[in-house]
Design a protein around this motif. Structure first.
Motif, PDB file in Angstrom:
ATOM      1  N   GLU A 147      34.958  46.703  27.285  1.00 39.50           N
ATOM      2  CA  GLU A 147      34.035  45.568  27.246  1.00 39.50           C
ATOM      3  C   GLU A 147      34.741  44.313  27.754  1.00 39.50           C
ATOM      4  N   PHE A 148      33.979  43.468  28.434  1.00 38.92           N
ATOM      5  CA  PHE A 148      34.500  42.206  28.954  1.00 38.92           C
ATOM      6  C   PHE A 148      33.564  41.070  28.562  1.00 38.92           C
ATOM      7  N   THR A 149      34.101  39.864  28.577  1.00 40.04           N
ATOM      8  CA  THR A 149      33.281  38.691  28.271  1.00 40.04           C
ATOM      9  C   THR A 149      33.369  37.620  29.344  1.00 40.04           C
ATOM     10  N   GLU A 150      34.295  37.753  30.284  1.00 37.15           N
ATOM     11  CA  GLU A 150      34.455  36.741  31.322  1.00 37.15           C
ATOM     12  C   GLU A 150      35.010  37.383  32.576  1.00 37.15           C
ATOM     13  N   VAL A 151      34.743  36.758  33.721  1.00 36.70           N
ATOM     14  CA  VAL A 151      35.197  37.302  34.987  1.00 36.70           C
ATOM     15  C   VAL A 151      35.511  36.156  35.938  1.00 36.70           C
TER      16      VAL A 151
ATOM     17  N   GLY B 172      38.237  41.192  26.532  1.00 38.51           N
ATOM     18  CA  GLY B 172      38.100  42.337  25.651  1.00 38.51           C
ATOM     19  C   GLY B 172      39.227  42.444  24.644  1.00 38.51           C
ATOM     20  N   LEU B 173      39.016  43.219  23.584  1.00 40.42           N
ATOM     21  CA  LEU B 173      40.036  43.405  22.560  1.00 40.42           C
ATOM     22  C   LEU B 173      41.236  44.175  23.088  1.00 40.42           C
ATOM     23  N   ARG B 174      41.023  44.949  24.150  1.00 39.01           N
ATOM     24  CA  ARG B 174      42.104  45.775  24.677  1.00 39.01           C
ATOM     25  C   ARG B 174      42.725  45.201  25.935  1.00 39.01           C
TER      26      ARG B 174
ATOM     27  N   CYS C  21      50.547  43.105  22.711  1.00 35.25           N
ATOM     28  CA  CYS C  21      50.345  42.083  23.727  1.00 35.25           C
ATOM     29  C   CYS C  21      49.278  42.545  24.714  1.00 35.25           C
ATOM     30  N   ARG C  22      48.411  41.642  25.120  1.00 33.74           N
ATOM     31  CA  ARG C  22      47.317  41.977  26.029  1.00 33.74           C
ATOM     32  C   ARG C  22      46.882  40.710  26.763  1.00 33.74           C
ATOM     33  N   ASP C  23      46.262  40.912  27.924  1.00 37.09           N
ATOM     34  CA  ASP C  23      45.699  39.792  28.672  1.00 37.09           C
ATOM     35  C   ASP C  23      44.369  39.404  28.041  1.00 37.09           C
ATOM     36  N   LEU C  24      44.303  38.183  27.541  1.00 29.69           N
ATOM     37  CA  LEU C  24      43.072  37.707  26.926  1.00 29.69           C
ATOM     38  C   LEU C  24      42.023  37.399  27.986  1.00 29.69           C
ATOM     39  N   GLY C  25      42.469  36.825  29.098  1.00 29.15           N
ATOM     40  CA  GLY C  25      41.566  36.468  30.180  1.00 29.15           C
ATOM     41  C   GLY C  25      42.342  35.888  31.341  1.00 29.15           C
ATOM     42  N   TYR C  26      41.601  35.476  32.384  1.00 29.30           N
ATOM     43  CA  TYR C  26      42.248  35.047  33.622  1.00 29.30           C
ATOM     44  C   TYR C  26      41.609  33.768  34.162  1.00 29.30           C
TER      45      TYR C  26
ATOM     46  N   PRO D 108      28.181  37.508  23.601  1.00 25.18           N
ATOM     47  CA  PRO D 108      27.488  38.786  23.440  1.00 25.18           C
ATOM     48  C   PRO D 108      28.422  39.961  23.221  1.00 25.18           C
ATOM     49  N   ALA D 109      29.635  39.921  23.767  1.00 25.20           N
ATOM     50  CA  ALA D 109      30.526  41.061  23.639  1.00 25.20           C
ATOM     51  C   ALA D 109      31.066  41.215  22.227  1.00 25.20           C
ATOM     52  N   TYR D 110      30.947  40.177  21.429  1.00 19.88           N
ATOM     53  CA  TYR D 110      31.498  40.245  20.076  1.00 19.88           C
ATOM     54  C   TYR D 110      30.423  40.294  19.003  1.00 19.88           C
ATOM     55  N   GLY D 111      29.200  40.439  19.391  1.00 19.02           N
ATOM     56  CA  GLY D 111      28.134  40.526  18.409  1.00 19.02           C
ATOM     57  C   GLY D 111      26.900  39.830  18.882  1.00 19.02           C
TER      58      GLY D 111
END
Length: 574
Positions: free
Chosen positions: A278-282, A294-296, A319-324, A35-38
């Motif tokens: 925006e986030f997609t996972e937690v 998120g993209l950022r 460079c960014r954290d894609l997820g955890y 959902p976060a990407y469309g």
């Protein structure tokens, strides 16, 4: 990755009036867009459960019950088995094979796996006559009287009677469009599942609502981890979805008490300018809630207070954290380069209080993302060079203290049944578990008997650890989680039997049946209506809960799709 075209000539299906073959034959649903990407995409028509034959839906009640209240369990019906249609070709099926692989699977008894220099023997049914039998006709390989699993005894014990009954069924919530319902949790008293702009706690035995927590918008992410006092993290949208787009950004992070339903806190953080990130996972680890996707980049919050520990950011090298990945430890998947054209992917165990990397492991070239299978011990899944199936080509065991690779385990998707869907985030791997210093994987289905095994690999060496747990003819065994040193696995049943839950000793591979679901056709149809690739499975204390993760558009005008449920619960309790 681009799938190869289907082979020109498929072997014909079984002759008419033969009983349907077991196993999953229908193609799995395509992974939904996050959902976060469309706007998410609808499941394709005709992509049903696929136990190898067309499913006949149970009769629907005369009136749809109000959402939040369980329906009466379906009553068994006497239905004659239907003949099996010819198997479709190509890579659309759940067990992807080219024609020559199908022929080879029936003609040879040993499949050589290139991984750690070790060949794994896929033993045919005739070769298992002298092995110890489990309670369902399956076999257990490995030492008969070997040592207990290294991680100790499990909590789940076999009941006096393993035959289960349908405890309750939860109807799908009312909706106008697609709806994500990620997440499900079990406590001593409640089964908790997102609904329409809400999270609902149901009585674990009866399915009646205990509490309902209303939210300003739809749940769009959920942690699979739960604290010892039954708190977990969720993501949700700031406002309700409205026509015509039926889409809102996933910006809100919160912690919910699964005992009471109380939303302890919720917050958001700023991304670019005044826009919310925006986030997609937690996920969560210790006292830290970490949200990513998120993209950022990702951000983190104090579990008890909601205070921001770090915010999404992108450095000069993009460079960014894609997820955890959470659980016992907190691990970041960090990418560098423009989005969609990443140059490097790095795995970084973090200090959960401030996000400082404790070590770094650089993934091989050709890996633009990765999945955390386990944070402690650290095990990573990846598709190297887009060569894998189900999002995996290899597993990597990493020393979290030094960032050095311990072992690489080759796991091609046409040989193993584990999967890591890109849409499911950093923790999105299914049917692969870690314990006892081993990685446990289900093999792909053997077409000679419509069955598979669970095998293991040593995380220190990457070599096959020996032993196997045979699912038994007509069953397919899928590991769900560890229970001490035991593996809790769900088995899909053959055409005339329900599924099972078993506990497998992680050292000896001895199997203990914990639950056997009803074999009546109407009940089997309900169970099979939840595809393994699109459902969540939770087993605890003699109860199995199977629930949807994504609900399609309502199809009330098309009875061929049958009655669908948000969740179904099986129980061995009297």
């Amino acid at each position: 990755m681009t799938q190869p075209p289907p082979p020109p000539n498929q072997p014909p299906g079984p002759p008419p009036n033969q009983p349907p073959a077991g196993g999953y034959g229908a193609p799995p649903p395509q992974p939904p867009q996050n959902p976060a990407y469309g706007h998410p995409q609808a499941p394709q028509p005709g992509q049903g459960p696929g136990y190898g034959y067309p499913q006949t839906p149970p009769p629907a009640p005369a009136q749809n019950p109000a959402y939040g209240y369980p329906t009466q369990p379906v009553q068994p019906q006497t239905v004659q088995p239907q003949p099996v249609p010819p198997r479709s070709g190509g890579n659309g099926g759940m067990f992807n094979r080219t024609q020559w692989q199908i022929i080879a699977a029936a003609a040879v008894a040993i499949v050589l796996i290139i991984g750690g220099g070790v060949g794994y023997s896929v033993v045919k049914g005739d070769d298992t006559k002298n092995e110890a039998k489990n309670g369902t006709g399956g076999t257990s390989g490995g030492a008969k009287d070997g040592p207990a699993a290294a991680d100790g005894p499990g909590k789940e014990k076999a009941p006096a009677k393993v035959a289960s009954k349908v405890a309750f069924q939860l109807p799908e919530p009312d909706r106008d469009d697609l709806m994500a319902v990620y997440g499900s949790w079990v406590t001593d008293k409640a089964y908790v599942k997102p609904g329409a702009n809400s999270v609902v706690g149901y009585d674990v035995a009866k399915g009646t609502p205990l509490w309902t927590t209303d939210l300003p918008g739809q749940v769009c992410g959920a942690s699979r981890h739960v604290t010892e006092d039954n708190k977990t993290a969720i993501l949700f949208e700031a406002t309700k979805r409205k026509a015509p787009k039926f889409y809102e950004k996933c910006t809100e992070v919160g912690v919910i008490d699964l005992n009471t339903g109380k939303l302890l806190w919720s917050t958001s953080v700023k991304g670019d300018g005044d826009q919310k990130a925006e986030f997609t996972e937690v996920t969560l680890s210790g006292n830290t809630v970490a949200a990513g996707g998120g993209l950022r980049g990702g951000g983190a919050f104090n579990l008890k207070t909601g205070a921001v520990l770090w915010k999404p950011k992108v450095d000069a090298q993009q460079c960014r954290d894609l997820g955890y990945g959470g659980g016992k430890a907190l691990v970041a998947v960090r990418t560098c380069g423009e989005y969609g054209d990443q140059t490097t992917t790095t795995i970084q165990p973090l200090n959960p209080d401030n996000g400082t990397p404790l070590s770094s492991f650089k993934m091989p070239a050709g890996v633009d993302d990765a999945r955390i299978v386990s944070s402690d011990p650290l095990v990573v899944a990846a598709d190297v060079g887009d060569t894998g199936t189900f999002g995996i080509s290899d597993f990597f065991s990493v020393d979290a203290n030094t960032g050095k690779q311990l072992a690489k385990i080759s796991a091609p998707g046409d040989t193993y049944e584990a999967r890591c869907a890109a849409s499911d985030g950093v923790e999105g791997c299914q049917f692969v578990v870690v314990g006892n210093g081993r990685l446990y994987l289900p093999t792909a289905q053997r077409f000679d008997e419509r069955t598979n095994e669970i095998v293991s690999f040593d995380l220190a060496t990457g070599k096959a650890a020996g032993g196997r747990a045979d699912a038994g003819k007509g069953y397919t065994s899928l590991p769900l989680r560890m229970d001490g040193g035991n593996i809790i696995a769900y088995k899909t049943g053959p055409y005339d039997k329900g599924g099972q839950v078993v506990s497998i000793n992680g050292a000896t591979f001895k199997q203990t049946v914990l639950m056997e679901n009803p074999g009546e056709r109407a009940i089997r149809d309900v169970e099979a209506g939840f595809t393994t690739s699109g459902s969540e499975f939770r087993y605890a204390a003699g109860r199995l809960f199977i629930s949807e993760r994504l609900l399609g558009k309502p199809r009330d005008d098309d009875p061929s799709f049958g009655k669908k449920y948000l969740a179904v619960a099986f129980s061995t309790a009297d």
